[in-house]
Write an enzyme that holds these catalytic residues in place. Structure first.
Site, PDB file in Angstrom:
ATOM      1  N   LYS A   1       6.283  -9.714   1.958  1.00  0.00           N
ATOM      2  CA  LYS A   1       5.362  -8.812   1.275  1.00  0.00           C
ATOM      3  C   LYS A   1       5.653  -8.797  -0.219  1.00  0.00           C
ATOM      4  CE  LYS A   1       3.264  -7.266   5.005  1.00  0.00           C
ATOM      5  NZ  LYS A   1       1.830  -7.541   5.248  1.00  0.00           N
TER       6      LYS A   1
ATOM      7  N   LYS B   1       0.839  -1.201   0.000  1.00  0.00           N
ATOM      8  CA  LYS B   1       0.000   0.000   0.000  1.00  0.00           C
ATOM      9  C   LYS B   1       0.878   1.258   0.000  1.00  0.00           C
ATOM     10  CE  LYS B   1      -2.459  -1.103   3.738  1.00  0.00           C
ATOM     11  NZ  LYS B   1      -1.811  -2.360   4.173  1.00  0.00           N
TER      12      LYS B   1
ATOM     13  N   LYS C   1       6.721 -15.208   6.037  1.00  0.00           N
ATOM     14  CA  LYS C   1       5.879 -14.529   5.049  1.00  0.00           C
ATOM     15  C   LYS C   1       6.610 -13.291   4.560  1.00  0.00           C
ATOM     16  CE  LYS C   1       1.910 -12.278   6.025  1.00  0.00           C
ATOM     17  NZ  LYS C   1       0.606 -12.287   6.707  1.00  0.00           N
TER      18      LYS C   1
ATOM     19  N   GLU D   1       0.153 -15.572  13.350  1.00  0.00           N
ATOM     20  CA  GLU D   1       1.068 -14.599  12.761  1.00  0.00           C
ATOM     21  C   GLU D   1       1.975 -13.997  13.839  1.00  0.00           C
ATOM     22  OE1 GLU D   1      -0.889 -11.332  10.670  1.00  0.00           O
ATOM     23  OE2 GLU D   1       0.897 -11.142   9.396  1.00  0.00           O
TER      24      GLU D   1
ATOM     25  N   HIS E   1      -5.232 -12.695  12.056  1.00  0.00           N
ATOM     26  CA  HIS E   1      -4.307 -11.624  11.663  1.00  0.00           C
ATOM     27  C   HIS E   1      -3.761 -10.858  12.864  1.00  0.00           C
ATOM     28  CE1 HIS E   1      -3.926  -7.199  10.683  1.00  0.00           C
ATOM     29  NE2 HIS E   1      -2.998  -7.715   9.914  1.00  0.00           N
TER      30      HIS E   1
END
Ligand SMILES: [Mg+2]
Length: 378
Positions: free
Chosen positions: A178, A29, A176, A327, A307
């Site tokens: 991005k 974003k 993980k 997470e 999340h």
């Protein structure tokens, strides 16, 4: 013969904190120019004291904007808590919903209630002398966990690799990173390099933070189909349930989403449509609405992967039938006295009653504002 059973809420303290991040982080974003780097997490806390002398602690959070509004709403409706029996969580929650009915049942209004609701569940588990996971009914006492905080886009590839190694050495079970940058080739290059660095055995996820259109997401998904990813997260706009469903249908790699949704009806649309549903307790309005989502997801045999806020979600993940991934993002850890135990790829449910959390002394450094209500005679 009947016995009087019950307690009453005697005090409520609401606090607003701004917890700084050691390093500001950027996801897709920011890469697409829609948001600025994230430099702090804003937290709304709720501490409830009862006539019997019990205390519950809950919290909600926002990133970038919203906590002043949550705090204002919680202050307005918070006085309705005084005198209510904290064990009657559904009833108490409903009374706060009605107190704020004109601002709706999702978004900021219910995120404010989340701090209260989490405090009520914490208190109830403490009353029972059980960790929250046990009160809910646990399937396991530890949950597989993956790290997110080391894989942001502002970090050069070498740093992402180094952070991944450190996470794995520290007992984290998956990584993980991005993606979702304007140039997809850059995403693919970073992903291939991280896969090569950690090896084929380490579970690996990617998260595009809603920055692709349907065609780009499909192209990315096809390009990485052989990489055995655990999931592709938020490939599309958070509210595009149909687009996510089509992707999940078209790809073997599981599709995950749900973290941005702030009401049960929005999350319900994802159940049966995507492979992994990702509710977030503070965003969806607390543990009470989260449990509705979890029950419906379970009924549909869906995977769940909550999340952020691992401090709350480790309990809920332990109480979900099909083992979720929790997470690991350590950003709120400084706010609390206790640390979660992580080893062999798993995060352990604390063995203390309730959430097993208390506010750290240094939390005072980040306090922006607080207010306390007391019932009569206390
Ligand atoms: Mg995400």
């Amino acid at each position: 013969m009947t016995t009087a059973v019950g307690d009453a809420i005697a005090s409520v303290r609401l606090g607003r904190y701004a917890v700084p991040l050691a390093t500001p982080v950027s996801d897709a974003k920011v890469a697409t120019g829609r948001q600025r780097p994230l430099s702090r997490i804003d937290v709304l806390t709720c501490e409830i004291g009862t006539r019997d002398g019990l205390r519950g602690l809950g919290f909600s959070y926002t990133t970038r904007a919203g906590t002043p509004a949550q705090y204002a709403h919680a202050k307005e409706v918070g006085e309705h808590l005084l005198g209510q029996d904290p064990s009657d969580i559904g009833k108490v929650y409903e009374s706060l919903l009605w107190a704020g009915a004109s601002v709706g049942r999702s978004g900021v209004a219910t995120q404010a209630l989340a701090a209260v609701d989490v405090a009520l569940w914490d208190l109830k588990a403490k009353r029972a002398g059980l960790p929250l996971a046990k009160l809910l009914g646990a399937y396991r006492d530890s949950v597989r966990t993956y790290n997110t905080s080391g894989g942001y886009l502002q970090a050069p590839l070498d740093e992402v690799k180094e952070r991944a190694s450190r996470s794995l050495a520290g007992g984290i079970g998956g990584i993980k990173i991005k993606v979702g940058q304007p140039d997809m080739r850059e995403d693919l290059r970073r992903l291939a390099a991280v896969r090569e660095h950690v090896g084929d055995e380490v579970p690996l996820m990617v998260d595009a933070n809603q920055q692709w259109d349907r065609i780009s997401a499909l192209r990315f998904g096809r390009a990485v189909e052989e990489m055995n990813l655990v999931w592709i997260e938020e490939p599309l706009d958070a509210y595009d349930a149909e687009g996510h469903a089509r992707l999940a249908e078209a790809l073997d790699t599981p599709i995950a989403t749900g973290e941005m949704l702030t009401g049960v009806p929005d999350l319900v649309r994802l159940i049966g449509a995507v492979d992994v549903v990702q509710p977030d307790v503070p965003r969806v309005g607390g543990i009470t609405p989260y449990l509705k989502v979890a029950a419906l997801a379970d009924h549909a045999h869906a995977q769940v992967a909550p999340h952020f806020v691992m401090e709350i979600h480790v309990h809920l993940a332990a109480a979900y039938p099909r083992e979720p991934w929790v997470e690991h993002i350590e950003w709120l850890a400084p706010l609390f006295e206790e640390r979660l135990r992580i080893e062999d790829g798993r995060m352990h449910v604390p063995d203390r009653p309730g959430l097993g959390l208390s506010l750290a002394g240094r939390a005072r450094d980040w306090l922006i504002d607080d207010v306390e209500f007391h019932g009569p005679g206390r």
